[in-house]
Enzyme design. Structure first.
Site, PDB file in Angstrom:
ATOM      1  N   GLU A  58       0.856  -1.334  -0.108  1.00  0.00           N
ATOM      2  CA  GLU A  58      -0.170  -0.138  -0.075  1.00  0.00           C
ATOM      3  C   GLU A  58       0.849   1.145   0.008  1.00  0.00           C
ATOM      4  OE1 GLU A  58      -3.282   0.287  -0.426  1.00  0.00           O
ATOM      5  OE2 GLU A  58      -3.605  -1.764  -0.275  1.00  0.00           O
ATOM      6  N   TYR A 141      -6.258   6.482   4.571  1.00  0.00           N
ATOM      7  CA  TYR A 141      -6.432   5.251   3.501  1.00  0.00           C
ATOM      8  C   TYR A 141      -5.582   4.213   3.911  1.00  0.00           C
ATOM      9  CZ  TYR A 141      -5.424   2.545  -0.296  1.00  0.00           C
ATOM     10  OH  TYR A 141      -5.430   1.526  -1.200  1.00  0.00           O
ATOM     11  N   ASP A 159      -9.794   5.045  -2.399  1.00  0.00           N
ATOM     12  CA  ASP A 159      -8.552   5.665  -3.072  1.00  0.00           C
ATOM     13  C   ASP A 159      -9.159   6.381  -4.320  1.00  0.00           C
ATOM     14  OD1 ASP A 159      -9.478   3.709  -4.990  1.00  0.00           O
ATOM     15  OD2 ASP A 159      -7.417   3.099  -5.200  1.00  0.00           O
ATOM     16  N   CYS A 214     -13.208   1.390 -15.031  1.00  0.00           N
ATOM     17  CA  CYS A 214     -13.927   2.921 -14.935  1.00  0.00           C
ATOM     18  C   CYS A 214     -12.573   3.790 -14.749  1.00  0.00           C
ATOM     19  CB  CYS A 214     -14.792   2.715 -13.868  1.00  0.00           C
ATOM     20  SG  CYS A 214     -15.819   4.242 -13.546  1.00  0.00           S
ATOM     21  N   CYS A 221     -16.769   1.408 -20.767  1.00  0.00           N
ATOM     22  CA  CYS A 221     -18.191   1.382 -20.255  1.00  0.00           C
ATOM     23  C   CYS A 221     -18.705   0.205 -21.074  1.00  0.00           C
ATOM     24  CB  CYS A 221     -18.897   2.704 -20.720  1.00  0.00           C
ATOM     25  SG  CYS A 221     -18.304   4.024 -19.928  1.00  0.00           S
ATOM     26  N   CYS A 224     -18.157  -2.594 -18.464  1.00  0.00           N
ATOM     27  CA  CYS A 224     -18.356  -2.627 -17.286  1.00  0.00           C
ATOM     28  C   CYS A 224     -19.610  -3.553 -16.653  1.00  0.00           C
ATOM     29  CB  CYS A 224     -18.858  -1.116 -17.055  1.00  0.00           C
ATOM     30  SG  CYS A 224     -19.152  -0.797 -15.272  1.00  0.00           S
ATOM     31  N   CYS A 230     -25.412   2.470 -14.168  1.00  0.00           N
ATOM     32  CA  CYS A 230     -24.665   3.680 -13.924  1.00  0.00           C
ATOM     33  C   CYS A 230     -25.524   5.064 -14.312  1.00  0.00           C
ATOM     34  CB  CYS A 230     -23.387   3.537 -14.889  1.00  0.00           C
ATOM     35  SG  CYS A 230     -22.334   4.938 -14.530  1.00  0.00           S
TER      36      CYS A 230
END
Length: 315
Positions: A58, A141, A159, A214, A221, A224, A230
Protein backbone atom coordinates in the site's frame (compact mmCIF):
# COMPACT_ATOMS: atom_id res chain seq x y z
CA UNK A 1 -28.66 -2.16 4.64
CA UNK A 2 -30.24 1.25 4.15
CA UNK A 3 -28.24 3.69 2.04
CA UNK A 4 -28.19 7.14 3.61
CA UNK A 5 -26.87 9.58 1.01
CA UNK A 6 -25.57 13.05 1.99
CA UNK A 7 -27.87 15.90 0.93
CA UNK A 8 -25.24 17.66 -1.16
CA UNK A 9 -24.31 14.60 -3.25
CA UNK A 10 -25.99 14.36 -6.65
CA UNK A 11 -27.61 10.97 -7.10
CA UNK A 12 -30.21 9.38 -9.36
CA UNK A 13 -33.70 10.24 -8.13
CA UNK A 14 -35.01 7.36 -6.02
CA UNK A 15 -38.19 8.12 -4.14
CA UNK A 16 -38.20 4.89 -2.14
CA UNK A 17 -35.31 4.47 0.33
CA UNK A 18 -35.70 0.70 0.15
CA UNK A 19 -35.25 0.93 -3.61
CA UNK A 20 -32.10 2.97 -3.04
CA UNK A 21 -30.79 0.27 -0.71
CA UNK A 22 -31.66 -2.39 -3.28
CA UNK A 23 -29.85 -0.51 -6.04
CA UNK A 24 -26.70 -0.17 -3.91
CA UNK A 25 -26.81 -3.86 -3.03
CA UNK A 26 -27.20 -4.72 -6.71
CA UNK A 27 -24.23 -2.50 -7.55
CA UNK A 28 -22.05 -4.18 -4.94
CA UNK A 29 -23.06 -7.69 -5.95
CA UNK A 30 -22.38 -7.04 -9.64
CA UNK A 31 -18.96 -5.50 -9.00
CA UNK A 32 -17.89 -8.27 -6.61
CA UNK A 33 -19.07 -10.97 -9.03
CA UNK A 34 -17.06 -9.32 -11.81
CA UNK A 35 -14.03 -9.16 -9.50
CA UNK A 36 -14.11 -12.92 -8.94
CA UNK A 37 -13.15 -13.44 -12.59
CA UNK A 38 -11.30 -10.21 -13.45
CA UNK A 39 -9.06 -9.67 -10.41
CA UNK A 40 -5.37 -9.45 -11.17
CA UNK A 41 -3.18 -12.09 -9.56
CA UNK A 42 -1.08 -9.85 -7.35
CA UNK A 43 1.26 -11.27 -4.69
CA UNK A 44 -0.10 -9.10 -1.89
CA UNK A 45 -3.58 -10.56 -2.54
CA UNK A 46 -2.62 -14.23 -2.29
CA UNK A 47 -3.59 -16.47 0.64
CA UNK A 48 0.00 -16.54 1.91
CA UNK A 49 0.19 -12.74 2.15
CA UNK A 50 1.25 -11.18 5.41
CA UNK A 51 -0.03 -8.02 7.04
CA UNK A 52 3.44 -6.55 6.63
CA UNK A 53 3.43 -7.41 2.93
CA UNK A 54 0.08 -5.71 2.50
CA UNK A 55 1.28 -2.60 4.32
CA UNK A 56 4.43 -2.43 2.18
CA UNK A 57 2.35 -2.79 -0.99
CA UNK A 58 0.00 0.00 0.00
CA UNK A 59 2.86 2.40 0.70
CA UNK A 60 4.56 1.53 -2.58
CA UNK A 61 1.33 1.85 -4.58
CA UNK A 62 0.75 5.45 -3.51
CA UNK A 63 0.92 7.43 -6.77
CA UNK A 64 2.79 4.55 -8.44
CA UNK A 65 1.29 2.00 -10.88
CA UNK A 66 1.18 -1.72 -10.13
CA UNK A 67 3.46 -2.62 -13.04
CA UNK A 68 6.31 -0.63 -11.47
CA UNK A 69 5.59 -1.70 -7.90
CA UNK A 70 5.32 -5.48 -8.26
CA UNK A 71 8.98 -6.33 -9.06
CA UNK A 72 10.26 -3.94 -6.39
CA UNK A 73 7.79 -5.34 -3.85
CA UNK A 74 8.89 -8.91 -4.57
CA UNK A 75 12.57 -8.06 -4.14
CA UNK A 76 11.82 -6.01 -1.02
CA UNK A 77 9.86 -8.81 0.66
CA UNK A 78 12.57 -11.35 -0.10
CA UNK A 79 15.12 -9.09 1.52
CA UNK A 80 13.04 -7.75 4.42
CA UNK A 81 10.11 -10.14 4.98
CA UNK A 82 9.28 -8.74 8.43
CA UNK A 83 9.23 -5.30 10.06
CA UNK A 84 12.19 -6.33 12.21
CA UNK A 85 14.25 -7.06 9.09
CA UNK A 86 13.61 -3.63 7.62
CA UNK A 87 14.07 -1.89 10.98
CA UNK A 88 17.61 -3.27 11.19
CA UNK A 89 18.60 -2.33 7.62
CA UNK A 90 20.79 0.62 6.73
CA UNK A 91 18.98 3.64 5.35
CA UNK A 92 21.25 3.63 2.30
CA UNK A 93 20.25 0.05 1.48
CA UNK A 94 16.58 0.95 1.90
CA UNK A 95 16.84 3.91 -0.47
CA UNK A 96 18.74 1.84 -3.04
CA UNK A 97 16.13 -0.91 -2.87
CA UNK A 98 13.38 1.68 -3.36
CA UNK A 99 15.03 2.28 -6.73
CA UNK A 100 12.91 4.40 -9.09
CA UNK A 101 9.50 4.12 -7.43
CA UNK A 102 9.52 7.87 -6.82
CA UNK A 103 8.72 9.93 -3.74
CA UNK A 104 11.61 8.29 -1.81
CA UNK A 105 10.50 9.85 1.46
CA UNK A 106 8.00 7.00 1.46
CA UNK A 107 10.93 4.61 1.92
CA UNK A 108 12.12 6.55 4.97
CA UNK A 109 8.62 6.57 6.45
CA UNK A 110 8.27 2.84 5.79
CA UNK A 111 11.45 2.12 7.70
CA UNK A 112 10.28 4.39 10.53
CA UNK A 113 7.01 2.48 10.49
CA UNK A 114 8.86 -0.85 10.73
CA UNK A 115 10.82 0.39 13.74
CA UNK A 116 7.61 1.58 15.41
CA UNK A 117 5.93 -1.79 14.78
CA UNK A 118 8.89 -3.53 16.43
CA UNK A 119 9.02 -1.11 19.37
CA UNK A 120 5.29 -0.83 20.03
CA UNK A 121 3.78 -4.10 18.79
CA UNK A 122 6.47 -6.74 19.14
CA UNK A 123 7.11 -6.81 15.39
CA UNK A 124 3.52 -7.65 14.39
CA UNK A 125 1.46 -5.18 12.33
CA UNK A 126 -1.58 -4.26 14.45
CA UNK A 127 -5.15 -4.58 13.18
CA UNK A 128 -6.54 -1.81 15.39
CA UNK A 129 -7.33 1.36 13.44
CA UNK A 130 -6.00 3.78 16.05
CA UNK A 131 -2.79 1.78 16.41
CA UNK A 132 -2.30 1.77 12.65
CA UNK A 133 -2.93 5.50 12.36
CA UNK A 134 -0.32 6.12 15.04
CA UNK A 135 2.39 4.49 12.90
CA UNK A 136 4.70 6.79 10.90
CA UNK A 137 3.55 7.28 7.33
CA UNK A 138 0.17 5.59 7.85
CA UNK A 139 -2.84 7.76 7.07
CA UNK A 140 -6.57 7.17 6.78
CA UNK A 141 -6.42 5.29 3.49
CA UNK A 142 -3.45 3.04 4.36
CA UNK A 143 -4.91 2.11 7.75
CA UNK A 144 -8.23 1.22 6.16
CA UNK A 145 -6.56 -0.80 3.40
CA UNK A 146 -4.44 -2.82 5.84
CA UNK A 147 -7.47 -3.60 8.00
CA UNK A 148 -9.46 -4.73 4.97
CA UNK A 149 -6.86 -6.53 2.86
CA UNK A 150 -4.60 -7.96 5.56
CA UNK A 151 -7.14 -8.76 8.26
CA UNK A 152 -10.47 -8.96 6.41
CA UNK A 153 -12.01 -6.37 8.70
CA UNK A 154 -14.79 -3.96 7.80
CA UNK A 155 -13.13 -0.75 6.76
CA UNK A 156 -14.12 1.98 4.33
CA UNK A 157 -11.29 1.92 1.79
CA UNK A 158 -11.44 4.91 -0.55
CA UNK A 159 -8.73 5.67 -3.08
CA UNK A 160 -8.91 7.63 -6.34
CA UNK A 161 -10.35 4.63 -8.16
CA UNK A 162 -13.13 4.06 -5.64
CA UNK A 163 -13.99 7.76 -5.61
CA UNK A 164 -14.37 7.69 -9.40
CA UNK A 165 -16.55 4.55 -9.37
CA UNK A 166 -18.89 6.01 -6.76
CA UNK A 167 -19.02 9.39 -8.49
CA UNK A 168 -20.05 7.86 -11.80
CA UNK A 169 -22.32 5.04 -10.73
CA UNK A 170 -24.19 6.84 -7.94
CA UNK A 171 -23.89 10.60 -8.45
CA UNK A 172 -23.73 10.72 -12.23
CA UNK A 173 -20.60 12.89 -12.41
CA UNK A 174 -17.64 12.25 -14.68
CA UNK A 175 -15.05 12.61 -11.92
CA UNK A 176 -15.13 13.30 -8.18
CA UNK A 177 -14.15 16.60 -6.58
CA UNK A 178 -10.44 17.45 -6.83
CA UNK A 179 -10.16 16.93 -3.06
CA UNK A 180 -11.82 14.23 -0.97
CA UNK A 181 -14.96 15.67 0.62
CA UNK A 182 -17.03 14.90 3.69
CA UNK A 183 -19.95 14.07 1.41
CA UNK A 184 -17.88 11.46 -0.42
CA UNK A 185 -16.73 9.97 2.87
CA UNK A 186 -20.31 9.67 4.06
CA UNK A 187 -21.42 8.10 0.78
CA UNK A 188 -18.57 5.55 0.85
CA UNK A 189 -19.44 4.72 4.46
CA UNK A 190 -23.09 4.18 3.52
CA UNK A 191 -22.23 1.93 0.56
CA UNK A 192 -19.71 -0.32 2.36
CA UNK A 193 -21.34 -3.55 3.60
CA UNK A 194 -21.68 -4.03 7.34
CA UNK A 195 -20.18 -7.54 7.25
CA UNK A 196 -16.40 -7.86 7.56
CA UNK A 197 -15.80 -10.27 4.67
CA UNK A 198 -18.29 -8.57 2.34
CA UNK A 199 -16.85 -5.15 3.13
CA UNK A 200 -13.27 -6.26 2.42
CA UNK A 201 -14.36 -7.88 -0.83
CA UNK A 202 -16.26 -4.78 -1.93
CA UNK A 203 -13.22 -2.62 -1.17
CA UNK A 204 -10.96 -4.74 -3.36
CA UNK A 205 -13.53 -5.11 -6.13
CA UNK A 206 -14.44 -1.42 -6.39
CA UNK A 207 -10.76 -0.45 -6.47
CA UNK A 208 -10.11 -2.97 -9.23
CA UNK A 209 -13.08 -1.76 -11.28
CA UNK A 210 -11.74 1.78 -11.15
CA UNK A 211 -8.23 0.64 -12.05
CA UNK A 212 -9.16 -1.60 -14.99
CA UNK A 213 -12.54 -0.48 -16.36
CA UNK A 214 -13.86 2.77 -14.91
CA UNK A 215 -10.63 4.60 -15.68
CA UNK A 216 -10.25 8.37 -15.66
CA UNK A 217 -9.36 9.04 -19.28
CA UNK A 218 -10.71 6.12 -21.30
CA UNK A 219 -13.41 4.25 -19.38
CA UNK A 220 -14.38 0.89 -20.87
CA UNK A 221 -18.10 1.34 -20.35
CA UNK A 222 -19.03 -1.49 -22.73
CA UNK A 223 -17.17 -3.92 -20.46
CA UNK A 224 -18.50 -2.54 -17.18
CA UNK A 225 -20.55 -4.97 -15.05
CA UNK A 226 -22.78 -2.12 -13.80
CA UNK A 227 -23.25 -0.20 -17.06
CA UNK A 228 -27.02 -0.77 -17.02
CA UNK A 229 -27.38 1.00 -13.66
CA UNK A 230 -24.64 3.63 -13.93
CA UNK A 231 -26.00 7.13 -13.32
CA UNK A 232 -23.26 8.74 -15.43
CA UNK A 233 -24.06 6.52 -18.40
CA UNK A 234 -27.80 7.10 -17.95
CA UNK A 235 -27.16 10.86 -18.03
CA UNK A 236 -25.34 10.56 -21.37
CA UNK A 237 -21.77 10.73 -20.02
CA UNK A 238 -21.79 14.46 -19.16
CA UNK A 239 -18.33 16.08 -19.21
CA UNK A 240 -16.28 16.90 -16.17
CA UNK A 241 -17.64 20.17 -14.78
CA UNK A 242 -14.53 20.73 -12.67
CA UNK A 243 -11.89 20.24 -15.36
CA UNK A 244 -10.72 23.83 -14.90
CA UNK A 245 -9.82 23.05 -11.28
CA UNK A 246 -7.71 20.01 -12.04
CA UNK A 247 -4.02 20.42 -12.71
CA UNK A 248 -2.01 17.98 -14.75
CA UNK A 249 1.15 16.67 -13.14
CA UNK A 250 4.06 17.84 -15.27
CA UNK A 251 7.33 15.95 -15.06
CA UNK A 252 9.96 17.15 -17.51
CA UNK A 253 12.06 19.94 -16.04
CA UNK A 254 10.38 19.82 -12.64
CA UNK A 255 12.12 19.68 -9.27
CA UNK A 256 10.77 16.14 -8.92
CA UNK A 257 12.66 15.07 -12.02
CA UNK A 258 15.88 16.76 -10.90
CA UNK A 259 15.62 15.28 -7.41
CA UNK A 260 15.14 11.88 -9.00
CA UNK A 261 18.29 12.29 -11.06
CA UNK A 262 20.33 13.26 -8.01
CA UNK A 263 19.00 10.25 -6.10
CA UNK A 264 19.77 7.94 -9.03
CA UNK A 265 23.39 9.11 -9.09
CA UNK A 266 23.78 8.53 -5.37
CA UNK A 267 22.10 5.10 -5.47
CA UNK A 268 24.57 3.97 -8.12
CA UNK A 269 27.64 5.40 -6.38
CA UNK A 270 29.74 3.32 -4.01
CA UNK A 271 31.51 6.41 -2.66
CA UNK A 272 30.41 9.97 -1.84
CA UNK A 273 29.72 12.12 -4.90
CA UNK A 274 31.10 15.61 -5.44
CA UNK A 275 28.61 18.49 -5.43
CA UNK A 276 29.73 19.64 -8.90
CA UNK A 277 28.89 16.27 -10.40
CA UNK A 278 25.47 16.28 -8.77
CA UNK A 279 24.71 19.77 -10.05
CA UNK A 280 25.32 18.59 -13.63
CA UNK A 281 22.06 16.59 -13.64
CA UNK A 282 20.36 19.62 -15.23
CA UNK A 283 21.35 22.76 -17.10
CA UNK A 284 19.75 24.91 -14.41
CA UNK A 285 22.41 25.07 -11.72
CA UNK A 286 20.22 27.03 -9.31
CA UNK A 287 17.48 24.42 -9.60
CA UNK A 288 19.94 21.56 -9.04
CA UNK A 289 21.40 23.30 -6.00
CA UNK A 290 17.89 23.90 -4.60
CA UNK A 291 16.93 20.27 -5.14
CA UNK A 292 20.11 18.98 -3.51
CA UNK A 293 19.47 21.20 -0.48
CA UNK A 294 15.89 19.92 -0.32
CA UNK A 295 17.05 16.30 -0.37
CA UNK A 296 19.44 17.02 2.49
CA UNK A 297 16.66 18.71 4.46
CA UNK A 298 14.35 15.71 3.85
CA UNK A 299 16.94 13.31 5.23
CA UNK A 300 17.43 11.56 1.89
CA UNK A 301 21.01 12.78 1.34
CA UNK A 302 23.82 13.56 3.76
CA UNK A 303 26.92 15.73 3.29
CA UNK A 304 30.21 14.19 4.32
CA UNK A 305 31.39 15.00 7.84
CA UNK A 306 34.88 15.68 6.51
CA UNK A 307 34.02 17.49 3.27
CA UNK A 308 30.76 19.47 2.92
CA UNK A 309 31.01 19.24 -0.88
CA UNK A 310 30.73 15.45 -0.88
CA UNK A 311 27.31 13.79 -0.59
CA UNK A 312 25.98 10.26 -0.07
CA UNK A 313 22.87 8.40 0.95
CA UNK A 314 22.30 8.25 4.72
CA UNK A 315 24.20 5.43 6.40
Amino acid sequence: MRCVVPHNVRVPILTDPLAAAHDVATLRDAVVAWFEDAARDLPWRRPDRTAWGVLVSEVMLQQTPVVRVEPVWRAWMLRWPTPADLAAASTADVLRAWDRLGYPRRALRLQECARAVVARHGGAVPDDEDALLALPGVGEYTAAAVRAFAFGRRSVVVDTNVRRVLARTLTGTALPEPSYTAAERALAQAVAPADDDASARWAAASMELGALVCTARAPRCASCPVRSSCAWRAAGHPPDELAHRRRGQAWHGTDRQVRGRVMALLREASDPVDRERLLLVTDDRAQADRCLAGLVEDGLVEPSETDPDLFALPA
